[in-house]
Enzyme design. Structure first.
Site, PDB file in Angstrom:
ATOM      1  N   CYS A 105       0.558  -1.274   0.128  1.00 51.39           N
ATOM      2  CA  CYS A 105      -0.255  -0.303   0.091  1.00 51.39           C
ATOM      3  C   CYS A 105       1.552   1.244  -0.211  1.00 51.39           C
ATOM      4  O   CYS A 105       0.574   2.554  -0.180  1.00 51.39           O
ATOM      5  CB  CYS A 105      -1.086   0.361   0.963  1.00 51.39           C
ATOM      6  SG  CYS A 105      -2.583  -1.415   0.602  1.00 51.39           S
ATOM      7  N   HIS A 366      -9.124   3.739  -1.526  1.00 57.98           N
ATOM      8  CA  HIS A 366      -7.616   3.645  -0.868  1.00 57.98           C
ATOM      9  C   HIS A 366      -7.267   2.645  -2.519  1.00 57.98           C
ATOM     10  O   HIS A 366      -7.298   0.752  -1.916  1.00 57.98           O
ATOM     11  CB  HIS A 366      -7.803   2.725  -0.124  1.00 57.98           C
ATOM     12  CG  HIS A 366      -6.392   2.192   0.405  1.00 57.98           C
ATOM     13  ND1 HIS A 366      -5.126   2.784   0.150  1.00 57.98           N
ATOM     14  CD2 HIS A 366      -5.881   1.420   0.443  1.00 57.98           C
ATOM     15  CE1 HIS A 366      -4.098   1.722   0.336  1.00 57.98           C
ATOM     16  NE2 HIS A 366      -5.046   0.862   1.216  1.00 57.98           N
TER      17      HIS A 366
HETATM   18  N1  CAA Z   1     -23.576  -9.893   9.312  1.00 58.75           N
HETATM   19  C1  CAA Z   1     -22.156 -10.885   9.043  1.00 58.75           C
HETATM   20  N2  CAA Z   1     -21.930 -10.576   8.656  1.00 58.75           N
HETATM   21  C2  CAA Z   1     -21.865  -9.893   7.095  1.00 58.75           C
HETATM   22  C3  CAA Z   1     -22.526  -9.292   6.824  1.00 58.75           C
HETATM   23  C4  CAA Z   1     -23.932  -8.883   7.910  1.00 58.75           C
HETATM   24  N3  CAA Z   1     -24.932  -8.855   7.728  1.00 58.75           N
HETATM   25  N4  CAA Z   1     -22.691  -8.625   5.630  1.00 58.75           N
HETATM   26  C5  CAA Z   1     -21.160  -9.114   5.164  1.00 58.75           C
HETATM   27  N5  CAA Z   1     -21.208  -9.897   6.045  1.00 58.75           N
HETATM   28  C6  CAA Z   1     -19.848 -10.556   6.017  1.00 58.75           C
HETATM   29  C7  CAA Z   1     -19.956 -11.641   4.668  1.00 58.75           C
HETATM   30  O1  CAA Z   1     -19.063 -12.767   5.090  1.00 58.75           O
HETATM   31  C8  CAA Z   1     -19.487 -11.473   4.173  1.00 58.75           C
HETATM   32  O2  CAA Z   1     -19.094 -11.730   2.691  1.00 58.75           O
HETATM   33  P1  CAA Z   1     -18.514 -12.857   2.366  1.00 58.75           P
HETATM   34  O3  CAA Z   1     -20.021 -12.261   1.357  1.00 58.75           O
HETATM   35  O4  CAA Z   1     -17.670 -13.707   0.896  1.00 58.75           O
HETATM   36  O5  CAA Z   1     -18.913 -13.350   2.668  1.00 58.75           O
HETATM   37  C9  CAA Z   1     -18.372 -10.629   4.177  1.00 58.75           C
HETATM   38  O6  CAA Z   1     -19.004  -9.470   5.298  1.00 58.75           O
HETATM   39  C10 CAA Z   1     -18.061  -8.972   3.360  1.00 58.75           C
HETATM   40  O7  CAA Z   1     -19.265  -8.264   3.359  1.00 58.75           O
HETATM   41  P2  CAA Z   1     -18.715  -7.528   0.962  1.00 58.75           P
HETATM   42  O8  CAA Z   1     -18.377  -8.452   0.662  1.00 58.75           O
HETATM   43  O9  CAA Z   1     -21.157  -7.694   0.784  1.00 58.75           O
HETATM   44  O10 CAA Z   1     -18.410  -6.755   1.471  1.00 58.75           O
HETATM   45  P3  CAA Z   1     -18.332  -5.190   0.949  1.00 58.75           P
HETATM   46  O11 CAA Z   1     -17.746  -5.539  -0.553  1.00 58.75           O
HETATM   47  O12 CAA Z   1     -19.042  -4.071   1.139  1.00 58.75           O
HETATM   48  O13 CAA Z   1     -16.321  -4.797   1.829  1.00 58.75           O
HETATM   49  C11 CAA Z   1     -15.304  -4.786   3.459  1.00 58.75           C
HETATM   50  C12 CAA Z   1     -16.784  -4.599   2.990  1.00 58.75           C
HETATM   51  C13 CAA Z   1     -14.753  -6.445   3.665  1.00 58.75           C
HETATM   52  C14 CAA Z   1     -14.888  -4.053   4.622  1.00 58.75           C
HETATM   53  C15 CAA Z   1     -14.197  -3.945   2.245  1.00 58.75           C
HETATM   54  O14 CAA Z   1     -14.464  -3.063   2.381  1.00 58.75           O
HETATM   55  C16 CAA Z   1     -12.216  -4.454   2.825  1.00 58.75           C
HETATM   56  O15 CAA Z   1     -12.449  -5.948   2.809  1.00 58.75           O
HETATM   57  N6  CAA Z   1     -11.701  -3.149   2.746  1.00 58.75           N
HETATM   58  C17 CAA Z   1     -10.810  -3.695   3.467  1.00 58.75           C
HETATM   59  C18 CAA Z   1      -9.733  -3.137   2.598  1.00 58.75           C
HETATM   60  C19 CAA Z   1      -8.137  -3.287   3.073  1.00 58.75           C
HETATM   61  O16 CAA Z   1      -7.819  -4.923   3.088  1.00 58.75           O
HETATM   62  N7  CAA Z   1      -7.333  -3.075   1.785  1.00 58.75           N
HETATM   63  C20 CAA Z   1      -6.325  -2.539   2.731  1.00 58.75           C
HETATM   64  C21 CAA Z   1      -5.319  -2.088   4.010  1.00 58.75           C
HETATM   65  S1  CAA Z   1      -4.397  -2.814   4.364  1.00 58.75           S
HETATM   66  C22 CAA Z   1      -3.482  -1.630   4.241  1.00 58.75           C
HETATM   67  O17 CAA Z   1      -3.513  -1.146   3.080  1.00 58.75           O
HETATM   68  C23 CAA Z   1      -1.881  -1.797   3.494  1.00 58.75           C
HETATM   69  C24 CAA Z   1      -1.201  -2.887   3.024  1.00 58.75           C
HETATM   70  O18 CAA Z   1      -0.014  -3.255   2.126  1.00 58.75           O
HETATM   71  C25 CAA Z   1      -2.276  -4.515   2.058  1.00 58.75           C
END
Ligand code: CAA
Length: 419
Positions: A105, A366
């Protein structure tokens, strides 16, 4: 490092950062679904670079060299060899040397470092670009790609969402060590969304988030990790966005400025930069960002300033707790006091140390490779009074950007001063 040849930012451009929940992002349920596609990596890179050249009026022929930050093009969109992608998408740069750099990142800031170092070596006009497309796969699959920024063999199994779990671990241990609460962290999230709501380029520009929303786990804001030790310490709203986007910035030496017909006093200067690297999987204290703190100490020393002189900061808030850890590593507060900044309004746009005025990684978005370039551009735009609805009341003179790769493993801190 302190430049022995002065380095100035001529200007630059960003694409809007987009992904799920952005009004223009094509997704199931969007009225244009099936009618048009989201921009590709090529298009994001081209828009950012062409935007940078057009907005500064710099002729592409004047660019001596450039670097492109990208983390995982091979995984997300099956594209490597990003240096040579530049002249494909911006033909006016055919023949100009471009190299892709990768530091997870922190890839974007490393592109800027490459440009600064090229100027130290004799180049006069350089171009730092960064781009990433991550929405080609689900967040869960993408989390496996992003996990390549950890020590994959030993850390991947922490959770299918490896990085969210790594920072949930930091949140848990930090809260236990300092008494920081989920509500303190929610203030960081609400500030980020509030800023993004004023920023037309922000991924979450149309999503509102109150402190109460961000502090409350539930169906609308689930704790989604499977790792039972850390699940309770990270809600969806604590996470940075899975975004697509690009950013590009032109830098020049004093000779370069003269060749472009510009005056140093009209440009923002990069007065110091520092890059530190820690071994993968070798974090010794999860309550502190030691690698960033070391980079910051070097950057302050070489700029001849102290933390208290910084008037605006862009910090790597990959998760909400990270902004607090960053504020402490950068010396804006003592250890354990970072929680007070957002809660007391000090890190808000009109506070004494505004942090992530456009919404940060949490809400501006990001697109990994673009983030580090965007951070510097945001500081420059605040200094030049170009931030529109999220402009600080007084234009800052001294700014800092801190871009981090992995779990505080690659860190780049840059200090900028307005002319
Ligand atoms: N109740 C319970 N669990 C739920 C839920 C609910 N109401 N809604 C969703 N979930 C769970 C589910 O398990 C879902 O996964 P699956 O659909 O595969 O089962 C999971 O949450 C994710 O849900 P979505 O895919 O619907 O969510 P989204 O597409 O809106 O993504 C997020 C949300 C997972 C938070 C995503 O925005 C994300 O992964 N963000 C972080 C990104 C990241 O890690 N970037 C790197 C940062 S680290 C850095 O910067 C340093 C480096 O070098 C890497």
């Amino acid at each position: 490092m302190k430049p022995h040849r002065r380095v100035f930012v001529v200007g630059g451009a960003l694409t809007p950062f987009i992904g799920k929940k952005h009004p223009d992002f094509i997704w199931k349920g969007h009225p244009d679904f099936g009618q048009r596609e989201n921009p590709t990596l090529d298009e994001h890179l081209a828009s950012a670079i062409e935007g940078a050249l057009q907005s500064t009026g710099v002729d592409a022929a004047k660019v001596d060299k450039g670097y492109v930050g990208n983390f995982a093009g091979e995984l997300f969109v099956q594209q490597g060899h990003m240096g040579a992608l530049v002249p494909r998408v911006v033909p006016a740069l055919e023949g100009t040397p471009f190299t892709r750099v990768e530091g997870a990142c922190a890839s974007g800031a490393l592109a800027v470092v490459g440009c600064i170092e090229a100027i130290q070596a004799g180049a006069n006009v350089t171009l730092a670009a960064g781009a990433e497309v991550q929405t080609s796969v689900s967040a869960r699959e993408g989390a496996g790609y992003l996990a390549r920024a950890s020590h994959f063999a030993t850390e991947r199994d922490l959770d299918e969402f490896t990085f969210p779990a790594m920072f949930a671990r930091r949140a848990k241990l930090f809260k236990e060590a300092t008494g920081t609460t989920d509500e303190d962290i929610a203030h960081v999230v609400a500030k980020a969304y509030g800023n993004a709501n004023r920023n037309p380029n922000a991924h979450m520009r149309a999503v509102t988030m109150s402190v109460e929303d961000a502090a409350t786990a539930g169906d609308r804001n689930p704790c989604f990790l499977r790792n039972e030790d850390y699940r309770d310490h990270l809600k969806m709203s604590d996470c940075s966005q899975v975004s697509d986007g690009g950013a590009a910035m032109l830098l020049a030496s004093e000779d370069g400025l003269a060749a472009l017909g510009l005056r140093p006093e009209d440009c923002v200067e990069i007065v110091s930069w520092a890059q530190r690297t820690g071994g993968l999987g070798r974090v010794t204290d999860y309550t502190r960002l030691d690698v960033t703190a070391a980079a910051a100490a070097e950057a302050y020393r070489d700029a001849g300033i102290a933390a208290g002189d910084v008037q605006v900061a862009e910090v790597h808030d990959c998760f909400a707790v990270t902004e607090i850890l960053m504020a402490e590593a950068l010396g804006f507060t003592a250890f354990g006091q970072g929680r007070t900044l957002a809660r007391e309004g000090r890190s808000h746009i009109d506070g004494d140390i505004p942090i992530n005025t456009g919404g940060g990684l949490l809400a501006f978005g990001h697109p990994v490779g673009a983030t580090g370039v965007k951070q510097l551009l945001e500081i420059v735009r605040q200094m030049k009074g170009e931030c529109g609805d999220y402009q600080m009341p007084t234009r800052p003179k001294v700014g800092l950007a801190a871009n981090m790769g992995g779990d505080d493993r690659t860190s780049v801190v840059t200090v900028l001063r307005a002319g």
